[in-house]
Design a protein around this motif. Structure first.
Motif, short mmCIF file in Angstrom:
data_model
loop_
_atom_site.label_atom_id
_atom_site.label_comp_id
_atom_site.label_asym_id
_atom_site.label_seq_id
_atom_site.Cartn_x
_atom_site.Cartn_y
_atom_site.Cartn_z
N ALA A 1 58.02 60.96 47.01
CA ALA A 1 57.59 60.00 48.04
C ALA A 1 58.77 59.48 48.84
O ALA A 1 58.59 59.02 49.98
CB ALA A 1 56.85 58.84 47.38
N LEU B 1 61.08 61.16 50.14
CA LEU B 1 61.62 62.13 51.10
C LEU B 1 61.73 61.49 52.47
O LEU B 1 60.89 60.66 52.86
CB LEU B 1 60.74 63.37 51.15
CG LEU B 1 60.79 64.27 49.92
CD1 LEU B 1 59.80 65.41 50.07
CD2 LEU B 1 62.19 64.82 49.71
N PRO B 2 62.78 61.88 53.21
CA PRO B 2 62.97 61.25 54.52
C PRO B 2 61.81 61.54 55.46
O PRO B 2 61.24 62.64 55.46
CB PRO B 2 64.27 61.88 55.02
CG PRO B 2 64.40 63.16 54.27
CD PRO B 2 63.78 62.90 52.93
N MET C 1 60.07 62.25 58.96
CA MET C 1 60.46 63.12 60.07
C MET C 1 59.62 62.76 61.28
O MET C 1 58.53 62.20 61.17
CB MET C 1 60.27 64.59 59.68
CG MET C 1 61.06 64.97 58.42
SD MET C 1 60.92 66.68 58.01
CE MET C 1 61.87 67.42 59.32
N LYS C 2 60.14 63.12 62.42
CA LYS C 2 59.47 62.77 63.65
C LYS C 2 59.28 64.01 64.51
O LYS C 2 60.24 64.75 64.75
CB LYS C 2 60.28 61.73 64.42
CG LYS C 2 59.55 61.16 65.63
CD LYS C 2 60.33 60.02 66.25
CE LYS C 2 59.57 59.41 67.41
NZ LYS C 2 60.33 58.30 68.03
N TYR C 3 58.09 64.19 64.93
CA TYR C 3 57.81 65.29 65.86
C TYR C 3 58.02 64.76 67.27
O TYR C 3 57.35 63.82 67.72
CB TYR C 3 56.37 65.78 65.68
CG TYR C 3 56.06 67.02 66.49
CD1 TYR C 3 56.44 68.27 66.03
CD2 TYR C 3 55.42 66.93 67.71
CE1 TYR C 3 56.18 69.41 66.77
CE2 TYR C 3 55.15 68.07 68.45
CZ TYR C 3 55.53 69.30 67.98
OH TYR C 3 55.27 70.42 68.72
N LYS D 1 55.44 65.04 71.35
CA LYS D 1 54.02 64.64 71.22
C LYS D 1 53.27 64.83 72.54
O LYS D 1 52.09 65.17 72.55
CB LYS D 1 53.92 63.19 70.78
CG LYS D 1 54.32 62.93 69.33
CD LYS D 1 54.07 61.47 68.96
CE LYS D 1 54.32 61.23 67.49
NZ LYS D 1 55.74 61.45 67.10
N LEU E 1 51.46 67.95 73.05
CA LEU E 1 50.25 68.16 72.25
C LEU E 1 49.04 67.46 72.84
O LEU E 1 47.90 67.82 72.54
CB LEU E 1 50.46 67.64 70.82
CG LEU E 1 51.56 68.31 70.00
CD1 LEU E 1 51.69 67.61 68.64
CD2 LEU E 1 51.26 69.79 69.81
N LYS E 2 49.29 66.46 73.67
CA LYS E 2 48.19 65.63 74.17
C LYS E 2 47.47 66.32 75.33
O LYS E 2 47.99 67.23 75.97
CB LYS E 2 48.70 64.27 74.60
CG LYS E 2 49.20 63.42 73.43
CD LYS E 2 49.60 62.04 73.89
CE LYS E 2 50.02 61.18 72.71
NZ LYS E 2 50.43 59.82 73.13
N HIS E 3 46.30 65.80 75.55
CA HIS E 3 45.50 66.26 76.69
C HIS E 3 45.16 65.06 77.55
O HIS E 3 45.07 63.93 77.06
CB HIS E 3 44.21 66.93 76.21
CG HIS E 3 44.44 68.27 75.57
ND1 HIS E 3 44.37 69.45 76.25
CD2 HIS E 3 44.77 68.60 74.30
CE1 HIS E 3 44.63 70.45 75.44
NE2 HIS E 3 44.87 69.96 74.24
N ASN E 4 44.99 65.33 78.82
CA ASN E 4 44.66 64.25 79.74
C ASN E 4 43.32 63.63 79.38
O ASN E 4 42.35 64.35 79.10
CB ASN E 4 44.60 64.77 81.18
CG ASN E 4 45.99 65.14 81.68
OD1 ASN E 4 46.99 64.56 81.23
ND2 ASN E 4 46.05 66.10 82.57
N THR E 5 43.32 62.32 79.39
CA THR E 5 42.06 61.63 79.09
C THR E 5 41.01 61.93 80.14
O THR E 5 39.84 62.13 79.85
CB THR E 5 42.28 60.12 79.02
OG1 THR E 5 43.31 59.86 78.08
CG2 THR E 5 41.01 59.40 78.61
#
Lengths: 281, 161
Positions: A52, A54-55, A57-59, A62, A65-69
């Motif tokens: 638990a 473990l460091p 991490m950051k993607y 982002k 990955l997103k799509h326009n609302t």
């Protein structure tokens, strides 16, 4: 349960995690007693060992990955659905409109029927000068009106010419001994399917010397314009009574004839056929 | 799931999915690809996946993607070489850091054990949820978890961590 060398890992795990009952725990301990190598291995198991820590991490990307609302596609879908619905509604409206178009020729046909009971020239003039918005606005009606005019024009052929044509045919009109009534009958009621000249010998209650007179009066009455101001002041019943009342002993015939005359004045074809049938009597 | 919900899934769980993929595999590029594949699958099936189950779905897709990459790319030996190479995250800069030691030890575990360790210890999933994500049975999850912890302890003892 039966602990074996094939499934012992599961029971050791559940033993270490406190997932077994007391009885099962005793069974596991008995198994470990009989398998020292497995007890040695199990001694290394550390249920508190956790990753638990473990460091985190950051993607980073982002946004990719997103799509326009606000998506265009759903809007287009709704727009297409609305357009399709509108097209369907328009289709049925137009279809209903076309289905009602035959009413226009019916009106014109009625007008043609009017001409059978009105002076032909007057009918022609009436149609040309009549202003009926619902019939003057559509091309279909214009076509129907044109057809009416042609039909009326054919009917408006000079009586003598029409009579000449009819005279040339084998079916001689009713009341052949007189010319004028026959001409009128030809031009007014000649379109009926049943010839009028048949069974004239069956007339029993109308004296022969009055048949022409009565027929003339009847046709004259029928031919009075539909305009109430110009129509004869006599009602159909009064007219029938005046002309035939002294001869029609049968009440039902009298009433039927009056009704037929009245119906004929309303320019309906059944009325014409009925009165034609009575004239034949 | 609406577009808004999907974007919320990106904000909430893209880091977790990336970490999960990273500790299962260790290759940065492959892990990024796995994350992208997972979210692409979620977007494609957004009408069928409920928001509450989205994270499990993402982890499941990422895990399958990672396993596919591993099968296609490397053997266990090559995997070990990558883990110990200088450009991988499993190469601790300082072994004194317990977290990095754990990371290194976990890198030597089979992928399935790494995945289960993360899902249990970090994400806190139940055995049933882990079984659903990895498409295995509950009992298999428990057995793999037992082996994973046992292996971790053996490594730590062997390397005198």
């Amino acid at each position: 349960m039966k602990i074996t060398e094939e499934n012992y890992e599961l029971y050791l795990f559940q033993y270490a995690e406190g997932m077994l009952s007391d009885k099962e725990r005793r069974e596991v301990e008995a198994f470990l007693d009989s398998h020292p190598d497995m007890r040695e291995e199990f001694a290394l198991y550390d249920p508190k060992l956790t990753v638990a820590g473990l460091p985190k991490m950051k993607y980073e990307d982002k946004a990719a990955l997103k799509h326009n609302t606000f998506a265009l596609w759903p809007v287009l879908r709704y727009a297409a659905a609305v357009l399709l619905l509108a097209a369907v509604v328009a289709f049925f409206l137009l279809r209903n409109g076309e289905s009602t178009k035959p009413n226009t020729p019916v009106v014109a046909e009625n007008q043609i029927d009017n001409t059978t009971t009105q002076p032909l020239q007057d009918s022609m003039q009436d149609i040309e000068t009549s202003e009926q918005p619902q019939t003057a606005t559509t091309p279909a009606h214009q076509a129907a009106q044109h057809a009416n005019k042609q039909q009326i024009a054919r009917k408006a052929t000079p009586i003598s010419e029409s009579h000449a044509e009819n005279a040339a045919t084998p079916s001689t009109p009713l009341l052949a001994e007189t010319h004028e009534p026959k001409q009128i009958i030809d031009t007014q009621i000649v379109t009926k399917e049943q010839p009028l000249q048949e069974n004239t010998s069956d007339i029993t209650f109308i004296p022969d010397n009055k048949k022409v007179t009565y027929t003339e009066e009847l046709i004259s009455y029928i031919n009075t314009p539909s305009n109430p101001k110009k129509r004869s002041e006599q009602s159909p019943t009064q007219f029938v009574f005046t002309v035939f009342g002294d001869m029609l002993e049968k009440t039902d015939i009298y009433k039927d004839l009056a009704a037929s005359v009245e119906t004929l004045q309303r320019k309906t074809r059944p009325g014409i056929e009925k009165i034609s049938a009575y004239i034949k009597l | 799931m609406t577009t808004h919900d999907y974007n919320k899934c990106v904000d909430l769980w893209s880091d977790d999915v990336y970490r999960f993929a990273y500790h299962c595999h260790g290759d940065v590029r492959d892990c990024e690809d796995a994350v992208q594949e997972a979210y692409a699958a979620l977007w494609k099936n957004r009408d069928d996946v409920r928001f509450e189950k989205a994270k499990s779905y993402l982890l499941s897709v990422a895990y399958r993607q990672i396993m596919k990459m591993i099968r296609n790319k490397m053997t266990a030996t090559r995997n070990q070489q990558q883990i110990t190479s200088s450009d991988t995250a499993y190469s601790p800069a300082d072994n004194s850091d317990l977290k990095e030691v754990l990371t290194l030890a976990m890198g030597n575990l089979p992928e399935i054990q790494r995945a289960i360790l993360q899902l249990r210890d970090i994400d806190g999933y139940s055995y049933k949820d882990i079984a659903e994500i990895l498409k295995i049975s509950d009992k298999q999850v428990q057995v793999y978890l037992y082996r994973a912890r046992l292996n971790m302890r053996k490594q730590l003892n062997d390397n005198k961590f």
